[in-house]
Design a protein around this motif. Structure first.
Motif, PDB file in Angstrom:
ATOM      1  N   CYS A 331      14.985  18.213 -46.750  1.00 13.92           N
ATOM      2  CA  CYS A 331      14.806  18.582 -48.164  1.00 13.92           C
ATOM      3  C   CYS A 331      13.366  19.010 -48.375  1.00 13.92           C
ATOM      4  N   LYS A 332      13.137  19.799 -49.392  1.00 13.71           N
ATOM      5  CA  LYS A 332      11.811  20.349 -49.644  1.00 13.71           C
ATOM      6  C   LYS A 332      10.814  19.279 -50.052  1.00 13.71           C
ATOM      7  N   SER A 333      11.290  18.324 -50.805  1.00  8.01           N
ATOM      8  CA  SER A 333      10.387  17.237 -51.226  1.00  8.01           C
ATOM      9  C   SER A 333      11.130  15.923 -51.197  1.00  8.01           C
TER      10      SER A 333
END
Length: 334
Positions: A331-333
């Protein structure tokens, strides 16, 4: 799929006739990942190294009422062991869909798939090609979902176009179908894993027609809709909301979910909750699913992911201890 049709399909225990594997398929020989995966009743890895995958596949229109349930059950703070949010798959029809909600859930990391335009039986090549293409375009144009990320198809009423289905969908950019049912008549029975149709469809055809046993559809994935056992352990249910014995209390509903989880957890066979979100209109069902997901997110070997993500793992089976390295599950963050 209508509840009446589901009841007719699932209220009688049927002895499922299957082949143990695609006869001519030899994993690692004439069938090699990531392009080809033989049908199987077991994990490609030892059980201790295999994540327990849970996937949710919801059908029909995405509207305000359904979105309310999804926001409660799949908030961004519910996370898998790799600290990425849990996800689900939505197979969306055109009629009655609010496409602003499609965009919302796509941006939240949910998989957006196709469930036709008209939600009628799609059992011919021409009708399948028309509706699979038009609804993919609708989701891209009205829901702002990139077309190349719309790769999953579920047939309305689980009625398929047989051997015409895989090549037609593949030509339109789909990579998998999740329409064919597999009936489990008792607890602890072996259950199939997703596989590619390179060597045909080896299981009993529950809703005619199905792809043939000898037809080859290279590289196209089939995700069987494996039935659950109802909360009394009496009858199989193709869909969560299609059980002949439907739970009437939160505890019965929770035990229904939990016992099916226990059956799969022994072998780490992916556990699919194929359903309509209307099941959550009964508060005790929503409360039970909310409780169930909370319990699942406490476990360090359980991942709740979309069907698309599950297949990414199938193409490249990574040990549970190394899942943080699987880019498609990241996931991106966090």
């Amino acid at each position: 799929m209508g509840l009446t049709q589901l009841a007719l399909l699932t209220c009688v225990v049927i002895a499922t006739v299957t082949c143990s594997s695609q006869t001519n398929c030899h994993q690692g020989g004439n069938c090699r990942l990531p392009q080809c995966s033989c049908s199987s009743y077991s994990s490609p890895l030892p059980v201790k190294d295999t994540p327990q995958i849970i996937f949710y596949g919801f059908d029909d229109a995405l509207n305000v009422r359904m979105a309310r349930h999804f926001r409660k059950l799949f908030p961004s703070d519910r996370r898998n062991p790799n600290n990425c949010p849990i996800s689900m798959s939505l197979y969306i029809q055109h009629a009655y869909t609010d496409y602003s909600l499609v965009s919302e859930f796509y941006k939240k990391g949910m998989e957006i798939g196709v469930h036709s335009v008209t939600h009628t039986n799609i059992d011919t090549e021409a009708k399948l090609a028309d509706e699979a293409e038009r609804q993919k375009n609708n989701l891209a144009r009205l829901g702002s979902v990139p077309k190349d990320e719309i790769v999953g198809w579920r047939s309305p009423n689980l009625k398929t176009a047989g051997d015409k289905q895989p090549p037609t969908l593949k030509r339109l950019g789909y990579t998998y179908d999740i329409s064919l049912t597999y009936t489990v008549g008792k607890r602890h029975q072996k259950k199939p894993w997703p596989f590619t149709l390179d060597y045909g469809y080896p299981y009993s055809c529950q809703i005619q027609p199905c792809p043939g046993r000898t037809a080859s559809h290279k590289g196209f994935w089939e995700v069987p809709i494996v039935s659950l056992m109802d909360y009394k352990g009496a009858y199989p249910c193709a869909y969560v909301d299609g059980c002949y014995n439907s739970p009437t209390t939160e505890d019965d509903a929770f035990q229904f979910l939990w016992k099916n989880f226990e059956d799969n957890y022994q072998t780490r066979t992916p556990l699919g909750f194929n359903m309509h979100a209307a099941w959550f209109e009964r508060p005790h069902n929503l409360a039970a699913m909310d409780r169930f997901i909370k319990e699942m997110t406490k476990k360090d070997d359980v991942y709740i992911v979309s069907v698309q993500k599950m297949l990414e793992w199938m193409k490249n089976p990574i040990k549970l201890s190394d899942l943080h390295n699987l880019e498609s599950w990241g996931c991106k963050s966090a």
